[in-house]
Design a protein around this motif. Structure first.
Motif, PDB file in Angstrom:
ATOM      1  N   GLY A 130      -9.335  51.838  -8.859  1.00  0.00           N
ATOM      2  CA  GLY A 130     -10.094  52.761  -9.695  1.00  0.00           C
ATOM      3  C   GLY A 130      -9.240  53.921 -10.169  1.00  0.00           C
ATOM      4  N   VAL A 131      -9.605  54.497 -11.309  1.00  0.00           N
ATOM      5  CA  VAL A 131      -8.791  55.549 -11.918  1.00  0.00           C
ATOM      6  C   VAL A 131      -8.802  56.821 -11.088  1.00  0.00           C
ATOM      7  CG1 VAL A 131     -10.667  56.433 -13.375  1.00  0.00           C
ATOM      8  CG2 VAL A 131      -8.275  56.707 -14.115  1.00  0.00           C
ATOM      9  N   ASN A 189     -14.585  47.803  -8.968  1.00  0.00           N
ATOM     10  CA  ASN A 189     -14.546  46.412  -9.395  1.00  0.00           C
ATOM     11  C   ASN A 189     -13.932  45.528  -8.326  1.00  0.00           C
ATOM     12  OD1 ASN A 189     -15.673  46.974 -11.890  1.00  0.00           O
ATOM     13  ND2 ASN A 189     -13.691  47.400 -12.834  1.00  0.00           N
ATOM     14  N   GLU A 194      -8.121  46.894 -14.640  1.00  0.00           N
ATOM     15  CA  GLU A 194      -7.715  48.290 -14.444  1.00  0.00           C
ATOM     16  C   GLU A 194      -6.198  48.430 -14.356  1.00  0.00           C
ATOM     17  OE1 GLU A 194      -9.864  49.830 -11.121  1.00  0.00           O
ATOM     18  OE2 GLU A 194     -11.820  49.447 -12.009  1.00  0.00           O
ATOM     19  N   LYS A 195      -5.523  47.899 -15.386  1.00  0.00           N
ATOM     20  CA  LYS A 195      -4.067  47.915 -15.404  1.00  0.00           C
ATOM     21  C   LYS A 195      -3.559  48.915 -16.433  1.00  0.00           C
ATOM     22  CE  LYS A 195      -2.978  43.191 -13.959  1.00  0.00           C
ATOM     23  NZ  LYS A 195      -1.981  42.141 -14.157  1.00  0.00           N
ATOM     24  N   ARG A 196      -2.584  49.713 -16.011  1.00  0.00           N
ATOM     25  CA  ARG A 196      -1.848  50.511 -16.988  1.00  0.00           C
ATOM     26  C   ARG A 196      -0.758  49.636 -17.580  1.00  0.00           C
ATOM     27  NH1 ARG A 196       3.056  52.371 -15.092  1.00  0.00           N
ATOM     28  NH2 ARG A 196       3.385  52.407 -12.832  1.00  0.00           N
ATOM     29  N   ILE A 219      -6.377  51.891 -17.801  1.00  0.00           N
ATOM     30  CA  ILE A 219      -7.020  51.604 -16.516  1.00  0.00           C
ATOM     31  C   ILE A 219      -8.535  51.563 -16.672  1.00  0.00           C
ATOM     32  CG2 ILE A 219      -7.460  52.509 -14.186  1.00  0.00           C
ATOM     33  CD1 ILE A 219      -4.592  53.625 -14.250  1.00  0.00           C
ATOM     34  N   ILE A 220      -9.075  52.481 -17.462  1.00  0.00           N
ATOM     35  CA  ILE A 220     -10.527  52.568 -17.640  1.00  0.00           C
ATOM     36  C   ILE A 220     -11.061  51.394 -18.454  1.00  0.00           C
ATOM     37  CG2 ILE A 220     -12.386  53.918 -18.708  1.00  0.00           C
ATOM     38  CD1 ILE A 220     -10.746  56.427 -18.016  1.00  0.00           C
ATOM     39  N   THR A 277      -9.521  48.339 -19.322  1.00  0.00           N
ATOM     40  CA  THR A 277      -9.114  46.955 -19.089  1.00  0.00           C
ATOM     41  C   THR A 277      -9.852  46.404 -17.870  1.00  0.00           C
ATOM     42  OG1 THR A 277      -7.198  47.698 -17.780  1.00  0.00           O
ATOM     43  CG2 THR A 277      -6.825  47.215 -20.117  1.00  0.00           C
TER      44      THR A 277
END
Length: 211
Positions: A23-24, A5, A149-151, A143-144, A146
């Protein structure tokens, strides 16, 4: 097609920056490297406490206070382990501007939501919420699912994890004496400063492919 992204951020100076989110997969790879290093450090601290506990048990002079001393040693070990677990990420992400050894190896970096380097406060917040993110892979799911990609630690601290931009290697161009003389002449008799950046790019591409 880009598998990662892209995100555009505007700085307070109204400069638009484009980043690629890590990315995760990259983040998991970096975390695995960090956890190997972190686990080794925690194991060494555990071995030290076991050694000290054994020494206390073997000393007759401390027989009356043996149990109390051993309990204190293990209490210190628990606090030390937590400090190492949190401090590892805080220390490296602060002094390396958002990178740990794992992130440096994978070429990813933590930045502020504005694109600026993270500070001590934000790295501490991220580290304190890491145990919650690691519990039942909550951080991975966030992460996946949102957009940025935020924890949880990123959401609380206001940070992003982006891919580090690789530096482009400049190709060495062999320049003849005639070309050097022509360049000197152009710099005197021509307004090279009027050329646009696009024109400079075209000229550079030509020089790199002219052979």
């Amino acid at each position: 097609m880009n598998l990662f992204n892209q995100i555009n951020l505007e700085t307070p100076e109204s400069i638009e920056l484009e980043f690629t989110l890590a990315g995760v997969g990259n983040r998991a790879y970096a975390l695995a490297i960090d956890y190997v290093l972190l686990g080794t450090t925690l194991l060494l601290s555990l071995i030290l406490v076991l050694f000290l506990s054994y020494q206390v048990s073997a000393l007759d002079l401390l027989a009356s206070n043996r149990d109390s001393i051993i309990k204190w040693l293990w209490a210190i070990e628990i606090l030390l382990s937590f400090a190492i677990y949190v401090g590892y990420f805080v220390f490296f992400e602060t002094i390396w501007q958002g990178q740990t050894p794992g992130k440096k190896r994978v070429n990813i970096r933590v930045v502020d939501d504005s694109g600026r380097p993270v500070n001590l406060f934000k790295t501490t917040l991220r580290a304190l919420f890491r145990p919650i993110d690691d519990l039942l892979f909550i951080g991975g799911f966030l992460i996946i699912f949102t957009k940025r990609e935020k924890r949880m630690g990123d959401l609380i601290a206001g940070t992003l994890v982006i891919q580090e931009e690789a530096a482009l290697k400049t190709k060495k161009i062999n320049t003849s004496e005639q070309a050097i003389a022509l360049a000197d002449n152009l710099s005197i008799n021509s307004e090279i400063s009027l050329l646009s950046p696009e024109n400079f790019t075209i000229l550079g591409d030509y020089l790199n492919r002219r052979n």
